[in-house]
Design a protein around this motif. Structure first.
Motif, PDB file in Angstrom:
ATOM      1  N   GLY A  48     -31.281  11.515  -9.281  1.00  0.00           N
ATOM      2  CA  GLY A  48     -30.029  10.871  -8.692  1.00  0.00           C
ATOM      3  C   GLY A  48     -30.757   9.738  -7.830  1.00  0.00           C
ATOM      4  N   LEU A  49     -31.709   9.177  -8.392  1.00  0.00           N
ATOM      5  CA  LEU A  49     -32.232   7.868  -7.673  1.00  0.00           C
ATOM      6  C   LEU A  49     -31.067   6.732  -7.766  1.00  0.00           C
ATOM      7  CD1 LEU A  49     -35.826   7.990  -8.833  1.00  0.00           C
ATOM      8  CD2 LEU A  49     -35.020   8.458  -6.819  1.00  0.00           C
ATOM      9  N   ALA A  50     -30.957   5.993  -6.449  1.00  0.00           N
ATOM     10  CA  ALA A  50     -30.126   4.813  -6.751  1.00  0.00           C
ATOM     11  C   ALA A  50     -30.907   3.711  -6.885  1.00  0.00           C
ATOM     12  CB  ALA A  50     -29.664   4.804  -5.097  1.00  0.00           C
ATOM     13  N   VAL A  51     -30.570   3.160  -8.044  1.00  0.00           N
ATOM     14  CA  VAL A  51     -31.032   1.733  -8.675  1.00  0.00           C
ATOM     15  C   VAL A  51     -29.910   0.840  -8.520  1.00  0.00           C
ATOM     16  CG1 VAL A  51     -32.189   0.794 -10.569  1.00  0.00           C
ATOM     17  CG2 VAL A  51     -32.446   3.192 -10.112  1.00  0.00           C
ATOM     18  N   PRO A  52     -30.141  -0.423  -7.841  1.00  0.00           N
ATOM     19  CA  PRO A  52     -29.435  -1.556  -7.762  1.00  0.00           C
ATOM     20  C   PRO A  52     -29.063  -2.121  -9.005  1.00  0.00           C
ATOM     21  CG  PRO A  52     -31.084  -1.880  -6.200  1.00  0.00           C
ATOM     22  CD  PRO A  52     -31.578  -0.601  -7.092  1.00  0.00           C
ATOM     23  N   GLY A  53     -27.822  -2.204  -9.482  1.00  0.00           N
ATOM     24  CA  GLY A  53     -27.342  -2.929 -10.779  1.00  0.00           C
ATOM     25  C   GLY A  53     -27.044  -4.364 -10.452  1.00  0.00           C
ATOM     26  N   ARG A  60     -27.081   4.994 -11.081  1.00  0.00           N
ATOM     27  CA  ARG A  60     -27.919   6.151 -10.788  1.00  0.00           C
ATOM     28  C   ARG A  60     -28.906   6.633 -12.141  1.00  0.00           C
ATOM     29  NH1 ARG A  60     -27.880   7.798  -5.594  1.00  0.00           N
ATOM     30  NH2 ARG A  60     -25.911   7.485  -4.695  1.00  0.00           N
ATOM     31  N   ALA A  61     -30.221   7.486 -11.481  1.00  0.00           N
ATOM     32  CA  ALA A  61     -30.955   7.344 -12.470  1.00  0.00           C
ATOM     33  C   ALA A  61     -32.215   8.567 -12.139  1.00  0.00           C
ATOM     34  CB  ALA A  61     -32.195   6.265 -12.522  1.00  0.00           C
ATOM     35  N   ASP A  62     -32.488   9.284 -13.085  1.00  0.00           N
ATOM     36  CA  ASP A  62     -33.402  10.279 -12.828  1.00  0.00           C
ATOM     37  C   ASP A  62     -34.933  10.019 -13.477  1.00  0.00           C
ATOM     38  OD1 ASP A  62     -31.223  12.003 -11.973  1.00  0.00           O
ATOM     39  OD2 ASP A  62     -30.958  12.774 -14.067  1.00  0.00           O
ATOM     40  N   TRP A 120     -20.361  -3.717 -24.211  1.00  0.00           N
ATOM     41  CA  TRP A 120     -21.516  -4.186 -24.347  1.00  0.00           C
ATOM     42  C   TRP A 120     -21.844  -5.555 -23.236  1.00  0.00           C
ATOM     43  CZ3 TRP A 120     -17.389  -4.959 -27.519  1.00  0.00           C
ATOM     44  CH2 TRP A 120     -16.814  -6.434 -27.473  1.00  0.00           C
ATOM     45  N   ARG A 121     -20.930  -5.566 -22.409  1.00  0.00           N
ATOM     46  CA  ARG A 121     -21.044  -6.896 -21.567  1.00  0.00           C
ATOM     47  C   ARG A 121     -21.993  -6.697 -20.403  1.00  0.00           C
ATOM     48  NH1 ARG A 121     -16.958  -9.513 -23.775  1.00  0.00           N
ATOM     49  NH2 ARG A 121     -14.912  -8.477 -24.502  1.00  0.00           N
ATOM     50  N   ASN A 122     -22.324  -5.684 -19.843  1.00  0.00           N
ATOM     51  CA  ASN A 122     -23.279  -5.599 -18.783  1.00  0.00           C
ATOM     52  C   ASN A 122     -24.668  -4.986 -18.931  1.00  0.00           C
ATOM     53  OD1 ASN A 122     -20.851  -6.016 -17.004  1.00  0.00           O
ATOM     54  ND2 ASN A 122     -20.107  -3.992 -17.483  1.00  0.00           N
ATOM     55  N   GLU A 123     -25.114  -4.712 -20.228  1.00  0.00           N
ATOM     56  CA  GLU A 123     -26.199  -4.179 -20.537  1.00  0.00           C
ATOM     57  C   GLU A 123     -27.295  -5.140 -20.382  1.00  0.00           C
ATOM     58  OE1 GLU A 123     -25.810  -1.494 -20.249  1.00  0.00           O
ATOM     59  OE2 GLU A 123     -23.834  -0.933 -21.383  1.00  0.00           O
ATOM     60  N   THR A 124     -27.463  -6.206 -20.565  1.00  0.00           N
ATOM     61  CA  THR A 124     -28.580  -7.195 -20.413  1.00  0.00           C
ATOM     62  C   THR A 124     -28.936  -7.257 -19.090  1.00  0.00           C
ATOM     63  OG1 THR A 124     -28.247  -8.251 -22.570  1.00  0.00           O
ATOM     64  CG2 THR A 124     -29.536  -9.747 -20.769  1.00  0.00           C
ATOM     65  N   ALA A 125     -27.924  -7.633 -18.334  1.00  0.00           N
ATOM     66  CA  ALA A 125     -28.166  -7.754 -16.618  1.00  0.00           C
ATOM     67  C   ALA A 125     -28.707  -6.636 -16.230  1.00  0.00           C
ATOM     68  CB  ALA A 125     -26.865  -8.340 -16.276  1.00  0.00           C
ATOM     69  N   ASP A 126     -28.049  -5.542 -16.403  1.00  0.00           N
ATOM     70  CA  ASP A 126     -28.382  -4.345 -15.521  1.00  0.00           C
ATOM     71  C   ASP A 126     -29.575  -3.707 -16.279  1.00  0.00           C
ATOM     72  OD1 ASP A 126     -26.030  -4.291 -14.131  1.00  0.00           O
ATOM     73  OD2 ASP A 126     -24.882  -2.831 -15.500  1.00  0.00           O
ATOM     74  N   VAL A 131     -35.474  -3.292 -14.249  1.00  0.00           N
ATOM     75  CA  VAL A 131     -36.708  -3.668 -14.551  1.00  0.00           C
ATOM     76  C   VAL A 131     -37.407  -4.159 -12.991  1.00  0.00           C
ATOM     77  CG1 VAL A 131     -38.597  -5.068 -15.536  1.00  0.00           C
ATOM     78  CG2 VAL A 131     -36.717  -3.849 -16.842  1.00  0.00           C
ATOM     79  N   THR A 132     -36.582  -4.924 -12.599  1.00  0.00           N
ATOM     80  CA  THR A 132     -36.618  -5.501 -11.170  1.00  0.00           C
ATOM     81  C   THR A 132     -37.089  -4.446 -10.023  1.00  0.00           C
ATOM     82  OG1 THR A 132     -35.356  -7.528 -11.509  1.00  0.00           O
ATOM     83  CG2 THR A 132     -35.776  -6.893  -9.267  1.00  0.00           C
ATOM     84  N   TRP A 133     -36.218  -3.192 -10.149  1.00  0.00           N
ATOM     85  CA  TRP A 133     -36.569  -2.240  -9.512  1.00  0.00           C
ATOM     86  C   TRP A 133     -37.688  -1.424  -9.658  1.00  0.00           C
ATOM     87  CZ3 TRP A 133     -36.708   3.067 -10.780  1.00  0.00           C
ATOM     88  CH2 TRP A 133     -36.485   3.912  -9.809  1.00  0.00           C
ATOM     89  N   LEU A 134     -38.031  -1.386 -11.127  1.00  0.00           N
ATOM     90  CA  LEU A 134     -39.134  -0.506 -11.269  1.00  0.00           C
ATOM     91  C   LEU A 134     -40.647  -1.446 -10.868  1.00  0.00           C
ATOM     92  CD1 LEU A 134     -38.814   0.268 -15.169  1.00  0.00           C
ATOM     93  CD2 LEU A 134     -38.919   1.806 -13.419  1.00  0.00           C
ATOM     94  N   ARG A 135     -40.424  -2.744 -10.821  1.00  0.00           N
ATOM     95  CA  ARG A 135     -41.467  -3.333 -10.071  1.00  0.00           C
ATOM     96  C   ARG A 135     -41.939  -2.965  -8.567  1.00  0.00           C
ATOM     97  NH1 ARG A 135     -38.843  -8.368 -12.660  1.00  0.00           N
ATOM     98  NH2 ARG A 135     -39.890  -8.572 -14.754  1.00  0.00           N
TER      99      ARG A 135
END
Length: 565
Positions: A48-53, A60-62, A120-126, A131-135
């Motif tokens: 349940g990690l909070a990742v900014p879109g 949400r992510a695990d 399909w409209r949000n997948e590239t940006a999200d 990846v920005t969050w991963l950094r």
């Protein structure tokens, strides 16, 4: 070595999720699989990690991770189907056991993530926002891969459209890159698959029980839904309002602005990311898999192709040991600098009818001889002799109110794949043309098509064409098929090319090659109303009288000529 056990230096709203092990149900499912490599590490989980879109909302992510010190690469998996079963054991546990951080994220509007899901409209940006969050994660080494099936393949292509520098490898399993082609390929609306996706996208991320209830509601109401006039919005009785599905049904034309930006074929042409492709001969997305491979090869990308005897779902069930091994080998080669598990050839395909695997340097095989036509003859045979002059072969009536039923083929349901076509071919709205018994094995490996010469009294019909393998007892089993919408002057002969799915198939001695032609396959495809009105909008229908002409032919790969009778 660095301590890679998760710790987060970035403040999050609310209490930080505790580190724990995967759920009991996930561990039980993982334990039920056979033929998988032994685990290397125990697995921990931050749920349940909070990742900014991209829009600032929370996605949400695990996070699954090896419980060990060391630097491990990361896999990003973005899904609209939830983060529970089967995704948790299949991707979270299995890959973390092998030495990967795995971030399994729910797409916008699904699985507890903020916002509204759009096809399909949000997948590239999200994806880029993830990846920005991963950094900012202390355990992220800057080495990133992606993996996943179906729409999880689409989210990979979306990220690759503007790839971050950390992205080093992709594994697209039975995955799509072009939503329009999935719903409207050949000009006909892919009705049954669209309804299956509607049930999955709406309910699967909510858990197994809500999803199964939705599937049962759809099955109970299916006959009424697929026969409704007009067809559009009839699904609401079982699935509720789905704006994205209504949009798909309302815009059949690929050039409609509605579809702008949906197709991600350009991502494969950038050639920068090593990509492994995995498909099934009976997968609803197999044509897109081969298109992805062709584009990657043309761009000079490092790629591999595995195609097994699978449907869309069985690739992740019976085929999972092979699919997982292929995926793991590719990711280790390109993220861990360990190529020891890679195949010596770029392509491996399962040969149907022989139940063997064949390794190839490329697809299609090179050099690939031009196909030799198998001509439909007036006596319902297939022959290598071209017709002397155009003449009628046969005719039949296609009634949209009593449409030709679909049997097997490229479906998302459990009825997909090879099936006995004997009863179907006994109908008076189906025509077949059959070659003589073979005296030696016939291996057909490559693309398949048919040239159909026909006239339609209404000017509007579909040409559904199927290649079948007829055994010594007369059982006719589908190998591949295709559909093309016909719009022409009423009663005027015309010629259309119907592209079928590629094959790798052996017709055994004593078997016969059959070309099957009809005016549709319902409810796999919406029936052509015969009026020129889009099939999802038509309130009335008109039966079509279809006449086939000599010159109709089947084109098998490898230059294989039809045997003489």
């Amino acid at each position: 070595m660095a301590d890679t056990r998760p710790h987060d230096v970035t403040p999050q709203s609310g209490p930080r999720p505790p580190v724990r092990g995967p759920s009991l149900s996930a561990r039980l499912m993982r334990a039920s699989w056979r033929g998988l490599p032994p685990k290397r590490y125990d697995v921990g989980l931050e749920a349940g990690l909070a990742v900014p879109g991209a829009d600032g909302g929370t996605l949400r992510a695990d996070h699954y991770f090896p419980r060990a010190d060391g630097d491990f690469p990361t896999l990003l998996i973005r899904s609209p189907y939830g983060r529970g079963l089967p995704w948790s054991p299949m991707f979270g546990i299995l890959f973390a056991e092998q030495g990967f951080h795995v971030v399994l994220q729910s797409c916008r509007g699904t699985g507890g993530s903020d916002g509204r899901f759009d096809l399909w409209r949000n997948e590239t940006a999200d994806g880029l926002a993830a990846v920005t969050w991963l950094r900012g994660r202390p355990w992220f080494t800057g080495t990133l891969g992606t993996v996943g099936p179906s729409y999880l393949g689409y989210t990979q292509w979306a990220l690759a459209l503007d790839p971050p520098p950390e992205l080093k490898a992709m594994v697209v399993q039975v995955g799509m890159h072009d939503p329009h082609a999935f719903y409207h390929r050949g000009g006909a609306f892919h009705l049954e698959n669209a309804l299956a996706v509607g049930a999955g996208m709406t309910n699967q991320h909510r858990g197994i029980v809500p999803f199964l209830k939705a599937v049962l509601r759809l099955r109970r109401g299916l006959d009424g839904i697929v026969s409704a006039r007009p067809l559009r919005k009839a699904y609401e009785s079982a699935l509720g309002e789905l704006p994205w599905l209504d949009g798909v049904m309302a815009h059949p034309d690929a050039d409609d602005p509605y579809w702008r930006g949906a197709a991600l074929a350009g991502a494969a042409e950038q050639a920068g990311i090593p990509t492994a492709l995995i498909g099934g001969w009976h997968d609803a997305l197999v044509d897109q898999t081969f298109e992805q491979y062709a584009r990657l090869r043309a761009a000079g990308a490092r790629t591999s192709l595995l195609v097994g005897p699978w449907t869309h779902t069985s690739a992740l069930q019976q085929g999972w040991p092979e699919v997982f091994a292929e995926s793991l080998a590719w990711l280790r080669a390109h993220l861990c600098d360990d190529p020891s598990g890679l195949r010596p050839t770029g392509v491996r395909v399962h040969v149907g009818g022989a139940d063997t695997w064949r390794d190839l340097d490329d697809w299609p095989q090179s050099p690939d001889p031009a196909p030799a036509p198998w001509y439909a003859a007036p006596d319902d045979s297939l022959t290598s002799r071209p017709p002397a002059q155009p003449a009628p072969l046969t005719s039949f009536r296609h009634d949209p109110d009593a449409p030709t039923p679909s049997v097997g083929g490229l479906l998302l349901s459990r009825t997909a794949g090879p099936r006995d076509n004997t009863a179907l071919e006994a109908r008076d709205d189906v025509r077949t043309f059959t070659g003589p018994p073979l005296t030696e094995p016939l291996d057909a490996v490559g693309p398949v098509s048919a040239r159909v010469r026909l006239a339609v009294d209404t000017g509007h019909a579909d040409a559904f064409v199927r290649l079948c393998d007829v055994d010594g007892q007369g059982r006719s089993t589908n190998v591949c098929d295709g559909i093309t919408r016909v719009a022409t002057a009423p009663g005027t002969p015309t010629e259309v090319t119907v592209v079928m799915s590629p094959i790798a198939h052996r017709f055994a001695p004593g078997h016969r090659v059959r070309l099957q032609i009809s005016g549709g396959a319902h409810p796999r495809y919406a029936s052509n109303p015969g009026t020129g009105v889009p099939d999802t909008e038509a309130a009335t229908v008109t039966p079509a009288h279809i006449t086939l002409y000599t010159g109709t032919s089947l084109n098998l790969p490898g230059g294989t000529p039809a045997p003489e009778r």
